[in-house]
Write a protein that holds these residues in place. Sequence first.
Motif, PDB file in Angstrom:
ATOM      1  N   TYR A  79       0.843  -1.205   0.000  1.00  0.00           N
ATOM      2  CA  TYR A  79       0.000   0.000   0.000  1.00  0.00           C
ATOM      3  C   TYR A  79       0.877   1.254   0.000  1.00  0.00           C
ATOM      4  N   GLN A  82       2.543   2.184  -3.270  1.00  0.00           N
ATOM      5  CA  GLN A  82       1.645   2.846  -4.217  1.00  0.00           C
ATOM      6  C   GLN A  82       1.570   4.347  -3.958  1.00  0.00           C
ATOM      7  N   LEU A 281      -7.174  -3.477   2.849  1.00  0.00           N
ATOM      8  CA  LEU A 281      -6.131  -3.057   1.917  1.00  0.00           C
ATOM      9  C   LEU A 281      -6.439  -3.461   0.477  1.00  0.00           C
TER      10      LEU A 281
END
Length: 396
Positions: A79, A82, A281
């Motif tokens: 995550y 990103q 997530l």
Amino acid sequence: MPAISSKGNLMPQSPIRKLVPYAENAKKNGINVFHLNIGQPDIKTPQVALDAVKNNDIEVLSYARSEGSEVYRDKLTNYYSQNNIHVNANDIVVTTGGSEALLFTIGSITDPGDEIIIPEPFYANYNGFSIASGVKVVPVISSIDDNFALPKIEDFEKLITPKTKAILICNPGNPTGYLYSKEEIEKLKQIVLKHDLFLIADEVYREFAYDGAEHHSVMKENGLEQHAIMIDSVSKRYSMCGARIGCIVSKNQEFIQTAIKFAQARLSPPTYALIASEAALDTPQSYFEDVIEEYVERRNTLITELKKIDGVKVANPKGAFYCVAELPVKDSDDFAQWILEKFHHNNETVMVAPASGFYSTEGEGKNQVRIAYVLNKEDLKRSVEILKLALEQYNQ
């Protein structure tokens, strides 16, 4: 009778929650209360997170690993990547909410009597966390007149003493909604490197940046690897405030290993909440795009309506979902209690958070309130209408 500790007596009440008994009494009397006091989004929690808890086949609800499961921490690194934040699982300690992350952080880097510099107004619990650790908050005041921008570097430097251990910011800010620019983060970087301090960034509202602005994390800054500490949480990102899962992120392994000792002492984060957070997530980007669009519309509605009230000054937030408004009153604590106890319009009233609790400087914020725009646009319009009528009556 045994005495309460000095620390206990100094612990402040939450400006967000201390008026709850008055709101509950109003409800018992048939009054509908619009809650503008607390950052509890009405946005739906991602179904994938709820289903992960509902559909699991756990037979023994066992302890989790103290620093959080490796599977969850690995997914967190994906995550973060990103968001152009490159860390590994060993840089992360999972905590019981962002609150515990802050407590572990303060406990790991300070001793009683040490100091942390914080731009104010700031998240009210920073006061409580610091008092619990015997640490002194040293405020540097930002102003509603410039939208609560980062104070001048000179204002920070004149406050640094041998007791100073860190600078703490919330980005985007609670209660102000201010979003720090890359240039402002770089200025803070220069200070902490010059004086060998930690830079703690509470980034739980990372997703909520508006008007084309980009959130700039302290974890993106080269050269801050041993100084930067990021606080994070699932509470606001996925509208999962009740899950109580947060984390500490830092590339400073001495700090991380120290924080893990605090994590071991409290045993583990909650297992079901970890399961939900891991599943969250997988939430698609479209979820955040829709949420951000909704918050921008709510912000615009709230600010537009507040500016129609004579004597009200309001900062324009660029992130999170809060704003600070200056009201034509001398004591917003008194007004916030009065509007719950003694005022309603067509059996409706509003609850706001007095802003003095978001300052540590005595006397600051006495005519300000924090408003959370976590209600739908029609409810926000109605809330401001009630606020306007209440102010007119209160000032008579």
